[in-house]
Write a protein that holds these residues in place. Structure first.
Motif, PDB file in Angstrom:
ATOM      1  N   UNK A 138       0.809  -1.216   0.000  1.00  0.00           N
ATOM      2  CA  UNK A 138       0.000   0.000   0.000  1.00  0.00           C
ATOM      3  C   UNK A 138       0.848   1.275   0.000  1.00  0.00           C
ATOM      4  N   UNK A 139       2.085   1.183   0.451  1.00  0.00           N
ATOM      5  CA  UNK A 139       2.959   2.356   0.395  1.00  0.00           C
ATOM      6  C   UNK A 139       3.757   2.399  -0.908  1.00  0.00           C
ATOM      7  N   UNK A 140       3.548   1.411  -1.773  1.00  0.00           N
ATOM      8  CA  UNK A 140       4.183   1.319  -3.101  1.00  0.00           C
ATOM      9  C   UNK A 140       5.709   1.300  -3.038  1.00  0.00           C
ATOM     10  N   UNK A 141       6.256   0.616  -2.059  1.00  0.00           N
ATOM     11  CA  UNK A 141       7.711   0.418  -1.964  1.00  0.00           C
ATOM     12  C   UNK A 141       8.031  -0.920  -2.635  1.00  0.00           C
ATOM     13  N   UNK A 142       8.124  -0.906  -3.941  1.00  0.00           N
ATOM     14  CA  UNK A 142       8.238  -2.130  -4.729  1.00  0.00           C
ATOM     15  C   UNK A 142       9.529  -2.887  -4.430  1.00  0.00           C
ATOM     16  N   UNK A 143      10.646  -2.194  -4.259  1.00  0.00           N
ATOM     17  CA  UNK A 143      11.899  -2.910  -3.999  1.00  0.00           C
ATOM     18  C   UNK A 143      11.851  -3.638  -2.649  1.00  0.00           C
ATOM     19  N   UNK A 144      11.162  -3.055  -1.652  1.00  0.00           N
ATOM     20  CA  UNK A 144      11.012  -3.722  -0.366  1.00  0.00           C
ATOM     21  C   UNK A 144      10.018  -4.869  -0.458  1.00  0.00           C
ATOM     22  N   UNK A 145       9.091  -4.778  -1.408  1.00  0.00           N
ATOM     23  CA  UNK A 145       8.102  -5.835  -1.589  1.00  0.00           C
ATOM     24  C   UNK A 145       8.771  -7.141  -2.007  1.00  0.00           C
ATOM     25  N   UNK A 146       9.815  -7.051  -2.816  1.00  0.00           N
ATOM     26  CA  UNK A 146      10.562  -8.252  -3.220  1.00  0.00           C
ATOM     27  C   UNK A 146      11.188  -8.922  -2.005  1.00  0.00           C
ATOM     28  N   UNK A 147      11.755  -8.142  -1.121  1.00  0.00           N
ATOM     29  CA  UNK A 147      12.355  -8.669   0.101  1.00  0.00           C
ATOM     30  C   UNK A 147      11.307  -9.329   0.994  1.00  0.00           C
ATOM     31  N   UNK A 148      10.170  -8.695   1.139  1.00  0.00           N
ATOM     32  CA  UNK A 148       9.121  -9.224   2.003  1.00  0.00           C
ATOM     33  C   UNK A 148       8.560 -10.527   1.428  1.00  0.00           C
ATOM     34  N   UNK A 149       8.389 -10.597   0.108  1.00  0.00           N
ATOM     35  CA  UNK A 149       7.895 -11.828  -0.519  1.00  0.00           C
ATOM     36  C   UNK A 149       8.900 -12.965  -0.327  1.00  0.00           C
ATOM     37  N   UNK A 150      10.189 -12.678  -0.465  1.00  0.00           N
ATOM     38  CA  UNK A 150      11.215 -13.699  -0.217  1.00  0.00           C
ATOM     39  C   UNK A 150      11.181 -14.153   1.241  1.00  0.00           C
ATOM     40  N   UNK A 151      10.978 -13.227   2.151  1.00  0.00           N
ATOM     41  CA  UNK A 151      10.900 -13.565   3.574  1.00  0.00           C
ATOM     42  C   UNK A 151       9.690 -14.443   3.870  1.00  0.00           C
ATOM     43  N   UNK A 152       8.561 -14.094   3.295  1.00  0.00           N
ATOM     44  CA  UNK A 152       7.350 -14.898   3.491  1.00  0.00           C
ATOM     45  C   UNK A 152       7.556 -16.298   2.917  1.00  0.00           C
ATOM     46  N   UNK A 153       8.205 -16.389   1.764  1.00  0.00           N
ATOM     47  CA  UNK A 153       8.430 -17.697   1.130  1.00  0.00           C
ATOM     48  C   UNK A 153       9.269 -18.612   2.010  1.00  0.00           C
ATOM     49  N   UNK A 154      10.357 -18.096   2.568  1.00  0.00           N
ATOM     50  CA  UNK A 154      11.218 -18.915   3.422  1.00  0.00           C
ATOM     51  C   UNK A 154      10.480 -19.366   4.684  1.00  0.00           C
ATOM     52  N   UNK A 155       9.764 -18.461   5.299  1.00  0.00           N
ATOM     53  CA  UNK A 155       9.091 -18.817   6.542  1.00  0.00           C
ATOM     54  C   UNK A 155       7.852 -19.682   6.299  1.00  0.00           C
ATOM     55  N   UNK A 156       7.169 -19.450   5.184  1.00  0.00           N
ATOM     56  CA  UNK A 156       5.981 -20.252   4.875  1.00  0.00           C
ATOM     57  C   UNK A 156       6.364 -21.692   4.528  1.00  0.00           C
ATOM     58  N   UNK A 157       7.525 -21.888   3.906  1.00  0.00           N
ATOM     59  CA  UNK A 157       7.968 -23.247   3.580  1.00  0.00           C
ATOM     60  C   UNK A 157       8.183 -24.058   4.862  1.00  0.00           C
TER      61      UNK A 157
END
Length: 198
Positions: A138-157
């Protein structure tokens, strides 16, 4: 006569409560939370730590990679007696293998307090990263969004793997080479039984 029975039951209950509050693996319990909480703190303080996005990205991904490895290979086995892994069969298909310790009497399984620490860290931290996902989206920080998606992927696995272990799901069977590992692990546990006795 009834008073003696009540005393024995109360003593047994007090002993069970005392043992459930003990942490047998303090280092594993600490590491289970250290890497994931450190990654969250670094993410929150990244603007104050460094203005360089690449260094923050590398530091957070490194912390989460250490977390992924330690949870998957060490803390899951020690704290709750569960483990999972992914393998590729001869046909090139990906198989997930889930194992749950069947005997709760072994000394390598954790206590109730350690199980609470394990599941609390395993569930709460991905929820925090999901919150970060929506705030960066929602804050449109696209470069940080990539980091957050990678973080979610590792923890969700890890969360997915351990939930399947807990449910007793068995998609693949252990390969032959892991049976020798389990035999070696069994011998190590037998030789360490003298250290586990109270």
């Amino acid at each position: 006569m009834a008073d003696d029975t009540e005393d024995v039951e109360l003593d047994f209950e007090e002993e069970r409560v005392r043992r459930s509050a003990v942490i047998r693996h303090p280092v594993a319990s600490f590491l289970h939370l250290f890497f994931r909480v450190s990654a969250i703190i670094v993410y929150l303080l990244c603007d104050w730590i460094s203005r360089n996005f690449a260094s923050c990205f590398i530091l957070i991904i490194t912390l989460l990679s250490f977390d992924f490895w330690s949870v998957k290979n060490v803390t899951g086995r020690l704290l709750v007696g569960l483990r999972w892994w992914n393998q590729i069969d001869e046909d090139g298909r990906s198989l997930w293998v889930f194992e749950a310790k069947k005997n709760s009497q072994g000394c390598s399984s954790g206590t109730e307090a350690e199980a609470r620490i394990f599941w609390l860290g395993l569930i709460v931290c991905p929820l925090i990263w999901m919150f970060f996902f929506f705030t960066t989206l929602f804050s449109l920080k696209i470069k940080w969004l990539v980091l957050v998606v990678a973080s979610i992927s590792l923890q969700a696995a890890n969360l997915y793997g351990y939930l399947r272990c807990k449910a007793g799901g068995q998609e693949g069977k252990p390969p032959p080479d892991t049976r020798s590992f389990m035999g070696h692990h069994f011998l190590q546990r037998i030789s360490s039984l003298e250290y586990c006795e109270d």
